[in-house]
Scaffold this motif. Structure first.
Motif, PDB file in Angstrom:
ATOM      1  N   ARG A 123      -5.815  -2.773 -10.230  1.00 24.19           N
ATOM      2  CA  ARG A 123      -4.961  -2.604  -9.051  1.00 24.19           C
ATOM      3  C   ARG A 123      -4.341  -3.938  -8.651  1.00 24.19           C
ATOM      4  N   HIS A 124      -3.083  -3.886  -8.223  1.00 20.88           N
ATOM      5  CA  HIS A 124      -2.409  -5.015  -7.577  1.00 20.88           C
ATOM      6  C   HIS A 124      -1.849  -4.479  -6.260  1.00 20.88           C
ATOM      7  N   GLY A 125      -2.461  -4.831  -5.129  1.00 22.62           N
ATOM      8  CA  GLY A 125      -2.035  -4.216  -3.879  1.00 22.62           C
ATOM      9  C   GLY A 125      -2.160  -2.712  -3.982  1.00 22.62           C
ATOM     10  N   LYS A 126      -1.039  -1.986  -3.819  1.00 24.96           N
ATOM     11  CA  LYS A 126      -1.041  -0.530  -3.953  1.00 24.96           C
ATOM     12  C   LYS A 126      -0.460  -0.072  -5.292  1.00 24.96           C
ATOM     13  N   PHE A 127      -0.323  -0.991  -6.239  1.00 21.99           N
ATOM     14  CA  PHE A 127       0.158  -0.668  -7.582  1.00 21.99           C
ATOM     15  C   PHE A 127      -1.011  -0.424  -8.527  1.00 21.99           C
ATOM     16  N   LEU A 128      -0.927   0.630  -9.333  1.00 23.22           N
ATOM     17  CA  LEU A 128      -1.895   0.869 -10.408  1.00 23.22           C
ATOM     18  C   LEU A 128      -1.390   0.216 -11.682  1.00 23.22           C
ATOM     19  N   ASP A 129      -2.300  -0.366 -12.453  1.00 19.29           N
ATOM     20  CA  ASP A 129      -1.947  -1.084 -13.680  1.00 19.29           C
ATOM     21  C   ASP A 129      -2.798  -0.533 -14.824  1.00 19.29           C
ATOM     22  N   HIS A 162       1.820  -3.054 -20.101  1.00 17.15           N
ATOM     23  CA  HIS A 162       1.237  -2.559 -18.852  1.00 17.15           C
ATOM     24  C   HIS A 162       2.099  -1.416 -18.327  1.00 17.15           C
ATOM     25  N   LEU A 163       1.470  -0.285 -18.062  1.00 15.93           N
ATOM     26  CA  LEU A 163       2.123   0.828 -17.388  1.00 15.93           C
ATOM     27  C   LEU A 163       1.769   0.706 -15.906  1.00 15.93           C
ATOM     28  N   ILE A 164       2.752   0.347 -15.104  1.00 16.14           N
ATOM     29  CA  ILE A 164       2.550   0.120 -13.674  1.00 16.14           C
ATOM     30  C   ILE A 164       3.076   1.320 -12.907  1.00 16.14           C
ATOM     31  N   VAL A 165       2.282   1.816 -11.957  1.00 20.85           N
ATOM     32  CA  VAL A 165       2.680   2.978 -11.155  1.00 20.85           C
ATOM     33  C   VAL A 165       2.506   2.651  -9.678  1.00 20.85           C
ATOM     34  N   HIS A 166       3.570   2.865  -8.905  1.00 19.42           N
ATOM     35  CA  HIS A 166       3.475   2.801  -7.444  1.00 19.42           C
ATOM     36  C   HIS A 166       3.696   4.210  -6.922  1.00 19.42           C
ATOM     37  N   LEU A 167       2.687   4.764  -6.257  1.00 19.30           N
ATOM     38  CA  LEU A 167       2.714   6.172  -5.864  1.00 19.30           C
ATOM     39  C   LEU A 167       3.532   6.443  -4.607  1.00 19.30           C
ATOM     40  N   ALA A 168       3.958   5.372  -3.917  1.00 18.21           N
ATOM     41  CA  ALA A 168       4.811   5.502  -2.736  1.00 18.21           C
ATOM     42  C   ALA A 168       4.171   6.436  -1.707  1.00 18.21           C
ATOM     43  N   ARG A 169       5.005   7.164  -0.968  1.00 18.80           N
ATOM     44  CA  ARG A 169       4.467   7.948   0.147  1.00 18.80           C
ATOM     45  C   ARG A 169       3.832   9.255  -0.289  1.00 18.80           C
ATOM     46  N   ALA A 170       4.387   9.918  -1.288  1.00 12.02           N
ATOM     47  CA  ALA A 170       3.939  11.279  -1.611  1.00 12.02           C
ATOM     48  C   ALA A 170       3.508  11.439  -3.063  1.00 12.02           C
ATOM     49  N   GLY A 171       3.236  10.339  -3.739  1.00  9.26           N
ATOM     50  CA  GLY A 171       2.814  10.433  -5.130  1.00  9.26           C
ATOM     51  C   GLY A 171       1.309  10.598  -5.276  1.00  9.26           C
TER      52      GLY A 171
END
Length: 287
Positions: free
Chosen positions: A54-60, A67-76
């Motif tokens: 994790r980096h902050g609210k980012f998944l790594d 690296h596949l980085i995912v930020h789920l935002a408000r409704a992810g």
């Protein structure tokens, strides 16, 4: 929106499930979610996953040298698949499915986003720092370097900025969003509108509230699967999302303030000396 405790638990759950598996393919269903083009999404095919962090609210999701980085935002959200998808597959642009990552054994994850406002973001990069949101992140509030003294310096630098916005600013402190900033301020007995540059006693009280609120949430989420995290978070919030309910500390009615794209909740008795905060939206409706 998943915040630091939930993203930490998601990373731990995915690390347990994905580590040492080989990626069969990453299928992008919502093309607007993919924010990078080089390396392409299919560059992940055949790479072994060697960790999820994790980096902050980012998944790594680290695989091979990518690296596949995912930020789920408000409704992810992320949903685990125990079985391969139907042969017909999902249609791009239809429904909440934004992307699907399949592994060598047919299992994998669906990355979904509810609602019509699409903010979920997916990146394929060589280094996480290539993602603008990660490069701009402030310190992690649970890192050893995030001391009371470091926090005091951060708050002093923000001057008269309202503390609610400061806690949510990812470039100032990483990982805290709308829900946990409400919870932290309630534990600290502090108004969301209080200026960030505050006295030493207030700094200590707020620092302790940050630590206890986040660490308690982490402890509750530890070991939970992704499917259980949303319910766990919601059931243990004290004020956030509980407008009209009694405060669990003093019994006063929890109030809310509405902005154009978000709301926050607070207890007047615990946080604002019994005075309701001005709600611009409500004020306009009453005119």
């Amino acid at each position: 929106m998943p915040e630091l405790p939930e993203v930490t638990a998601l990373a731990a759950d995915l690390d347990r499930r994905l580590r040492r598996h080989v990626i069969d393919r990453l299928s992008i269903m919502a093309f607007s979610a993919l924010k990078t083009f080089d390396p392409p999404a299919d560059a992940l095919q055949g790479l072994e996953v060697h960790g999820v962090s994790r980096h902050g609210k980012f998944l790594d999701i680290a695989a091979g040298d990518l690296h596949l980085i995912v930020h789920l935002a408000r409704a992810g959200w992320i949903r685990w698949r125990d079985t391969p998808p139907p042969a017909s597959g999902a249609r791009p642009g239809k429904g909440p499915l934004a992307a699907r990552l399949l592994l060598d054994d047919g299992t994998g994850i669906d990355i979904t986003e509810a609602g019509t406002k699409k903010s979920l973001a997916i990146y394929v990069v060589h280094d996480p720092s290539e993602v603008p949101g990660i490069e701009r992140l402030g310190p992690d509030p649970l890192s050893p370097e995030f001391t009371r003294e470091a926090f005091a310096s951060i708050l002093a630098a923000q001057g008269r900025a309202q503390i609610k916005g400061v806690l949510r600013n990812q470039s100032v402190v990483a990982g805290i969003g709308n829900a946990y900033s409400d919870e932290i301020l309630h534990v600290a007995k502090m108004s969301p509108y209080k200026p960030a540059d505050m006295g030493p006693d207030d700094v200590t009280r707020l620092y302790d509230a940050v630590q206890s609120t986040l660490r308690d949430a982490l402890a509750r989420a530890d070991g939970l699967a992704a499917s259980e995290l949303k319910g766990e978070k919601k059931s243990n919030l004290r004020v956030h999302g509980r407008t009209g309910e009694p405060c669990p500390v003093c019994g006063d009615t929890i109030r809310q303030v509405i902005f154009h794209d978000s709301t926050f909740q607070y207890c007047p008795t615990c946080q604002t000396g019994g005075k309701p905060l001005s709600d611009r939206v409500l004020s306009r409706l009453l005119k």
